[in-house]
Every structure is written in C-alpha cells, then in structure tokens.
Design an enzyme around this catalytic site. Structure first.
Site, short mmCIF file in Angstrom:
data_model
loop_
_atom_site.label_atom_id
_atom_site.label_comp_id
_atom_site.label_asym_id
_atom_site.label_seq_id
_atom_site.Cartn_x
_atom_site.Cartn_y
_atom_site.Cartn_z
N GLU A 67 0.86 -1.18 0.00
CA GLU A 67 0.00 0.00 0.00
C GLU A 67 0.90 1.23 0.00
OE1 GLU A 67 -3.24 -0.18 2.84
OE2 GLU A 67 -3.61 -2.25 2.28
N ARG B 206 -6.32 -0.65 9.36
CA ARG B 206 -6.48 -2.04 9.81
C ARG B 206 -5.27 -2.44 10.66
NH1 ARG B 206 -8.01 -5.06 4.22
NH2 ARG B 206 -6.45 -3.60 3.42
N GLY C 112 1.84 -3.35 11.21
CA GLY C 112 0.39 -3.50 11.28
C GLY C 112 -0.14 -3.62 9.87
N CYS D 130 -2.39 -6.99 6.31
CA CYS D 130 -1.76 -8.21 5.80
C CYS D 130 -0.74 -8.86 6.73
CB CYS D 130 -1.18 -7.94 4.43
SG CYS D 130 -2.52 -7.68 3.23
N1 LIG Z 1 -4.18 -4.69 0.55
C1 LIG Z 1 -3.00 -5.07 0.09
O1 LIG Z 1 -2.07 -4.28 0.07
C2 LIG Z 1 -2.75 -6.46 -0.39
C3 LIG Z 1 -3.67 -7.46 -0.18
N2 LIG Z 1 -3.38 -8.76 -0.54
C4 LIG Z 1 -4.37 -9.80 -0.34
O2 LIG Z 1 -5.43 -9.56 -1.27
C5 LIG Z 1 -6.67 -9.91 -0.73
C6 LIG Z 1 -7.61 -8.71 -0.74
O3 LIG Z 1 -7.11 -7.75 0.14
P1 LIG Z 1 -7.69 -6.26 0.19
O4 LIG Z 1 -7.87 -5.76 -1.18
O5 LIG Z 1 -6.82 -5.52 1.13
O6 LIG Z 1 -9.14 -6.54 0.87
P2 LIG Z 1 -10.41 -5.59 0.88
O7 LIG Z 1 -11.21 -6.00 2.04
O8 LIG Z 1 -9.98 -4.16 0.73
O9 LIG Z 1 -11.19 -5.98 -0.47
C7 LIG Z 1 -11.96 -7.12 -0.64
C8 LIG Z 1 -13.23 -6.74 -1.41
O10 LIG Z 1 -13.97 -7.93 -1.71
C9 LIG Z 1 -15.36 -7.60 -1.65
N3 LIG Z 1 -16.17 -8.81 -1.53
C10 LIG Z 1 -16.47 -9.53 -0.42
N4 LIG Z 1 -17.26 -10.57 -0.74
C11 LIG Z 1 -17.46 -10.52 -2.07
C12 LIG Z 1 -18.18 -11.33 -3.00
N5 LIG Z 1 -18.83 -12.41 -2.60
N6 LIG Z 1 -18.18 -10.98 -4.30
C13 LIG Z 1 -17.51 -9.87 -4.72
N7 LIG Z 1 -16.82 -9.07 -3.89
C14 LIG Z 1 -16.79 -9.39 -2.59
C15 LIG Z 1 -15.44 -6.67 -0.45
O11 LIG Z 1 -16.64 -5.91 -0.47
C16 LIG Z 1 -14.17 -5.83 -0.62
O12 LIG Z 1 -14.40 -4.63 -1.35
C17 LIG Z 1 -6.36 -10.46 0.66
O13 LIG Z 1 -6.20 -11.86 0.56
C18 LIG Z 1 -5.06 -9.81 1.01
O14 LIG Z 1 -4.32 -10.57 1.95
C19 LIG Z 1 -2.22 -9.10 -1.16
C20 LIG Z 1 -1.28 -8.13 -1.43
C21 LIG Z 1 -1.47 -6.74 -1.07
O1 LIG Z 2 0.38 -8.92 1.48
C1 LIG Z 2 0.28 -7.71 1.56
O2 LIG Z 2 -0.80 -7.12 1.71
C2 LIG Z 2 1.46 -6.82 1.48
O3 LIG Z 2 1.98 -6.65 2.83
C3 LIG Z 2 3.09 -5.78 2.91
O4 LIG Z 2 2.75 -4.49 2.43
P1 LIG Z 2 1.99 -3.38 3.30
O5 LIG Z 2 1.22 -4.06 4.40
O6 LIG Z 2 1.27 -2.52 2.35
O7 LIG Z 2 3.09 -2.46 3.97
P2 LIG Z 2 4.63 -2.60 4.38
O8 LIG Z 2 5.39 -1.54 3.72
O9 LIG Z 2 5.10 -3.99 4.25
O10 LIG Z 2 4.54 -2.25 5.93
C4 LIG Z 2 3.85 -3.09 6.83
C5 LIG Z 2 4.02 -2.60 8.25
O11 LIG Z 2 5.36 -2.78 8.69
C6 LIG Z 2 5.86 -1.58 9.25
N1 LIG Z 2 7.33 -1.52 8.98
C7 LIG Z 2 7.81 -1.68 7.74
C8 LIG Z 2 9.17 -1.66 7.50
C9 LIG Z 2 10.05 -1.47 8.57
O12 LIG Z 2 11.29 -1.44 8.43
N2 LIG Z 2 9.54 -1.31 9.82
C10 LIG Z 2 8.19 -1.34 10.06
O13 LIG Z 2 7.76 -1.21 11.22
C11 LIG Z 2 5.08 -0.48 8.56
O14 LIG Z 2 5.07 0.69 9.34
C12 LIG Z 2 3.71 -1.13 8.45
O15 LIG Z 2 2.98 -0.96 9.65
C13 LIG Z 2 4.22 -6.30 2.02
O16 LIG Z 2 5.31 -5.39 2.06
C14 LIG Z 2 3.74 -6.46 0.58
O17 LIG Z 2 4.77 -7.02 -0.23
C15 LIG Z 2 2.52 -7.39 0.58
O18 LIG Z 2 2.01 -7.55 -0.73
#
Ligand SMILES: NC(=O)C1=CN([C@@H]2O[C@H](COP(=O)(O)OP(=O)(O)OC[C@H]3O[C@@H](n4cnc5c(N)ncnc54)[C@H](O)[C@@H]3O)[C@@H](O)[C@H]2O)C=CC1
Ligand SMILES: O=C(O)[C@H]1O[C@H](OP(=O)(O)OP(=O)(O)OC[C@H]2O[C@@H](n3ccc(=O)[nH]c3=O)[C@H](O)[C@@H]2O)[C@H](O)[C@@H](O)[C@@H]1O
Length: 452
Positions: A155, A338, A266, A269
């Site tokens: 993010e 989150r 935090g 993820c």
């Molecule tokens: N947020 C991130 O930076 C990253 C997230 N991930 C993974 O990707 C996945 C998604 O994460 P986020 O985007 O953060 O979650 P999110 O909670 O922001 O998005 C999920 C979306 O799915 C929708 N949804 C729920 N039930 C549904 C259904 N039955 N049909 C269609 N849509 C539905 C929700 O309303 C919500 O908008 C998770 O597994 C997370 O671990 C992986 C890499 C980065």
């Molecule tokens: O699966 C996911 O959703 C993602 O989770 C993390 O990405 P993100 O949660 O967006 O953010 P990060 O930059 O990883 O930071 C995570 C947390 O660690 C903390 N952090 C990060 C780096 C550090 O040196 N120290 C530290 O406390 C940040 O403040 C933050 O609270 C991973 O970096 C992504 O590669 C992955 O796709």
C-alpha cells in the site's frame, strides 16, 4: 482481452485499473454497492497515490467499468479474484468465506461461455491447499482452468508495484503438463506488456505459489520483529537501534530494508498473514516449524505495550493528561487503519485515561470509525496546541519535517516520544525538547549534545 476482477478492495481496484491501463477491457465487481458507485464515478474509496489517475483514465477510455451484478461478467475470458481473506473471528486462521461465496456466484455465470477457454486467477493471499480445493470445483466446468497468481504490492506504492512488480508468480495444478502450459500462455497474454519489460515470471505448483506469498510476508514480519527485539535490548543496555540497523544493513547479505525499528508492523496483511500461516502449519501437523512466528507476533505486540509504558515513564499518571498522537494510518501514504499500531497505541492511551487527540493527513475518518469516542483533529498545529506529550507513531513526511522550534511554541510542554525513530534527537533536544524513542536508551544521542 475481456477481464473481470472480483472484489475491488485495495488489491482488486488497483489491479482492475492497472489492467485497463495496459489495454484490456476490464469489469470490476464488488458486493459493496457504495464502493462500486464511487469507483464508477472516478472516486478512489481509499487513499493510494496515483490510483485515481489511472482509474479516471480507464473510465474515460471506456475500457474500465464496475458492477455489482455477476451476470455482467459472462463474457470475460479471465477472472481475477481479489477477495479479502481476513483473520477468522476465532483470531487465528484465514477466513475464506468471501472467496467461497464469490466462487459460488462465479460458478453460475461461467457456463455462459459454453466451454470456451476461461481462466480463473486467484490473487488473494491464502493458505496452501486452497487453490487445489477451488480447482477441484471450478475445473469440472468445460474449458475452465484455475491459476494462483499471488500479489506482492505494498500500500502506498500499489500502482507502481502492480505495473512493475519484482516478479510474477504463477501457480498451476501440475507444472509442465499441456493444460498448465496452455493456462500459462493465456496469463502471459494478459501480462504481455509486463513480460516485455523483462519482469521475471516463475511457474510452479499451486501449493508452492501459495507458500511464496505467505513466506514473503512472514520473512518481512520477521525482519521487522528482529530489529524490534534488538530495540528492546538497546533500551535496556544503553544502545541505539538505528545505529545497529544502519551498520548491519550495510552487509549485503542482511540489507537495509525492513530494519526500521519502532512501534512495529500493522496493516491488513502482515499480522493476519503470519497468524494464518501458523494456523495452517498446525492443521498440517507441522506447527513447530513456524513456532518462531508466534514470537515475531509477540515482539510486535510488546512494542505497542512499551510505547504506552514509555508515555507513562515520561508523564507519570496518564489520567487526564493531554497527549497528541501524530499518525493513525498503519503506514504513511495510506488511509488504512487495519491493525494500525498508531491507532492501537492511541486507543490504549485513551483507555488509560489520557486526554488523547489524534491527527493524520488521510486516515482520520477511518480512525474515528474504528475507535468511537477518539478525538481527531485534521490540522497539525491545532492538534499540537496544548499537548503535554507528543507521540509520533506514523512517519508521514509532514511529521518528519516538523520544525522543533515552531512545534515547541504550540505545545504546552515540549516532550516527545518518537515511536518510529525518524526524528534527530540532538536537533530536538537543542530546540528544548525532552525526547525519548522506542529503541534508544534515554540518553542515546545526548553524548553529542551541543549547547543550545
Ligand atoms: N491490501 C494489500 O495491500 C494487499 C492485499 N493482498 C491480499 O489480497 C486480498 C484482498 O485484500 P484487500 O484488497 O486488502 O481486501 P479488501 O477488504 O480491501 O477488499 C476485498 C473486497 O472484496 C469484496 N467482496 C467480499 N465478498 C465478495 C463477493 N462475494 N463478491 C464480490 N466481492 C466481494 C469486499 O466488499 C471488498 O471490497 C487479501 O487476501 C489480502 O491478503 C495481497 C497483497 C497486497
Ligand atoms: O500482502 C500484503 O498485503 C502486502 O503486505 C506488505 O505491504 P503493506 O502491508 O502494504 O506495507 P509494508 O510496507 O510492508 O509495511 C507493513 C508494516 O510494517 C511496518 N514496517 C515496515 C518496515 C520497517 O522497516 N519497519 C516497520 O515497522 C510499517 O510501518 C507497516 O505498519 C508487504 O510489504 C507487501 O509485499 C505485501 O504484498
């Protein structure tokens, strides 16, 4: 190609807009009507640099639209799954109910393509074994194949990471078989511009691809907790964790990234992914292999407790004391709260009876929803006014760039707790501040103190 993205949250919305950006016809689907309406109107439902720009470009080009109706996905050749996989209510494993519900709805529209090749591509983070389970169901339909293509975006850098990832990982049922090769060719066609830019692509079995994702997050979490464990030692024996991190990070084998000590990790993820990884290993009877991840989680939790303790060391009884918290988002350049360490610490200070005021450039609306009764103040100078203790917990640029002399004029007492180790203690002490940080002994930096 005609592509759908199911679940347009942080991951899915960015993925949908990015796929339109590289020339595909994309339809994003979500069950959240408000989210779909906002996206369709060109409004990002969350703060993510560069996202609104590609969203609007996609909508204007006619290549991107959003819906709540699964029937609108019938023509898509490729369906990406961006569903959330949150922590289960019991607090441990991954909740796959959204994924299963979406697969059931998708199953009703897949037959519309009458056996024409259709690819379903999972992007969500899931425990090993999930893809094979879903494939058993969906691949019964003629022409349908399932791949797992985990996402590694961060993010705050989501657009850049989606369009230029370090690598693409493709999980297939059986690598090297004609069916797998065909599925790989079809996903290659989706990602052609990325592959042309020589982004490495790795093909492996479902379980390995699922494990790559959770292992990457577990490693990152471990690296952060490692340096935070050293921070605990530094505080006690009289060291400075930022110097330790700088020095060990110069060793190429260790590397400087993810060694920033402070209030810990935090977000949506890392915390839930390490817990789900442990739960999944336990279900497979190999829980002890990941026992260290429990300690990673515990170190991380202790940093939050320590931040409150340190506030108490600086202020004494917290009841009724005016504390200003700088930051609510789990990291800068995001409005995501989150499992945010900053918000958690603010809440703990509030529970301890302090008069807490939180400021953040983007995350206050989300923060106020999560912690009812929390006083929030968008203006930094107003937020600082009257503070007896200022606690920096999310390292937004505006806080890193704060002028200590100006800030000292605003607060009631120039007393600061740096929960991210981003401020120069000497500079702040010279400006008259009492400053403590997570990971530095009380006097760290003071030995070089010059007279004001
Ligand atoms: N947020 C991130 O930076 C990253 C997230 N991930 C993974 O990707 C996945 C998604 O994460 P986020 O985007 O953060 O979650 P999110 O909670 O922001 O998005 C999920 C979306 O799915 C929708 N949804 C729920 N039930 C549904 C259904 N039955 N049909 C269609 N849509 C539905 C929700 O309303 C919500 O908008 C998770 O597994 C997370 O671990 C992986 C890499 C980065
Ligand atoms: O699966 C996911 O959703 C993602 O989770 C993390 O990405 P993100 O949660 O967006 O953010 P990060 O930059 O990883 O930071 C995570 C947390 O660690 C903390 N952090 C990060 C780096 C550090 O040196 N120290 C530290 O406390 C940040 O403040 C933050 O609270 C991973 O970096 C992504 O590669 C992955 O796709």
């Amino acid at each position: 190609m005609i592509i759908s993205v199911i679940g347009v949250g942080y991951l899915g919305a960015v993925h949908a807009a990015a796929m339109a950006e590289i020339g595909h016809d994309v339809i994003g689907l979500d069950v959240d009507e408000q989210r779909v309406t906002a996206l369709q109107a060109g409004h990002a439902p969350f703060h993510e640099p560069g996202f609104e720009e590609i969203l609007r470009r996609g909508l204007a080009s006619g290549r991107l639209r959003f819906t709540t109706d699964y029937a609108d996905l019938a023509a898509a050749e490729v369906h990406f799954l961006g569903l959330g996989t949150p922590q289960r209510k019991d607090g441990f494993g991954a909740d796959l109910s959204h994924l299963h519900a979406a697969m059931a709805s998708l199953g009703e529209v897949l037959p519309a393509r009458a056996g024409a090749p259709t690819l379903v591509v999972g992007k969500s983070t899931v425990p090993a074994g999930t893809a094979r389970l879903l494939a058993d169901r969906v691949e019964r339909l003629p022409g349908v194949h399932l791949m797992w293509n985990p996402e590694f975006l961060r993010e705050g850098f989501a657009v850049q990471d989606t369009l230029a990832p370090d690598r693409l990982v493709y999980g297939v049922s059986e690598p090297g078989t004609p069916t797998a090769d065909e599925a790989v060719r079809r996903l290659d066609a989706v990602y052609a511009p990325l592959l042309d830019a020589e982004i490495p692509r790795l093909v492996m079995g479902y379980e390995t691809a699922e494990l790559v994702k959770v292992s990457a997050n577990a490693f990152l979490a471990t690296k952060i907790s490692f340096i935070n464990a050293i921070a605990e030692i530094c505080e006690t024996v009289g060291g400075d964790v930022t110097d330790v991190a700088r020095a060990i990070g110069m060793d190429d084998r260790i590397g400087a990234k993810f060694l920033r000590a402070g209030v810990g990790f935090g977000g949506g993820c890392l915390p839930k992914d390490i817990r789900a990884f442990v739960a999944s290993a336990e279900e497979h009877g190999v829980g002890e292999a990941l026992g260290f991840l429990r300690e990673v989680d515990a170190v991380n939790e202790r940093r939050r407790v320590r931040a409150v303790e340190l506030a108490r060391e600086m202020l004494g009884d917290l009841r009724g004391r005016r504390i200003t918290v700088l930051g609510a988002a789990f990291k800068p350049d995001s409005d995501d709260v989150r499992d945010s360490p900053a918000l958690d610490v603010a809440d703990r200070l509030l529970q301890a009876g302090a008069d807490v005021r939180v400021t953040d450039p983007q995350a206050l609306a989300n923060a106020a929803m999560r912690v009812p009764g929390l006083a929030v103040e968008p203006d930094l100078e107003t937020a600082l006014a009257g503070a007896e203790l200022t606690v920096l917990l999310t390292e937004w640029r505006e806080y890193r760039d704060l002028d200590p002399r100006r800030a000292a004029e605003l607060v009631a007492v120039p007393r600061l707790l740096d929960g991210r180790n981003v401020l120069d203690p000497q500079q702040w002490r010279r400006a008259g501040w009492e400053i403590r940080s997570l990971g530095r002994a009380a006097t760290a930096g003071a030995e070089h103190l010059l007279p004001a």
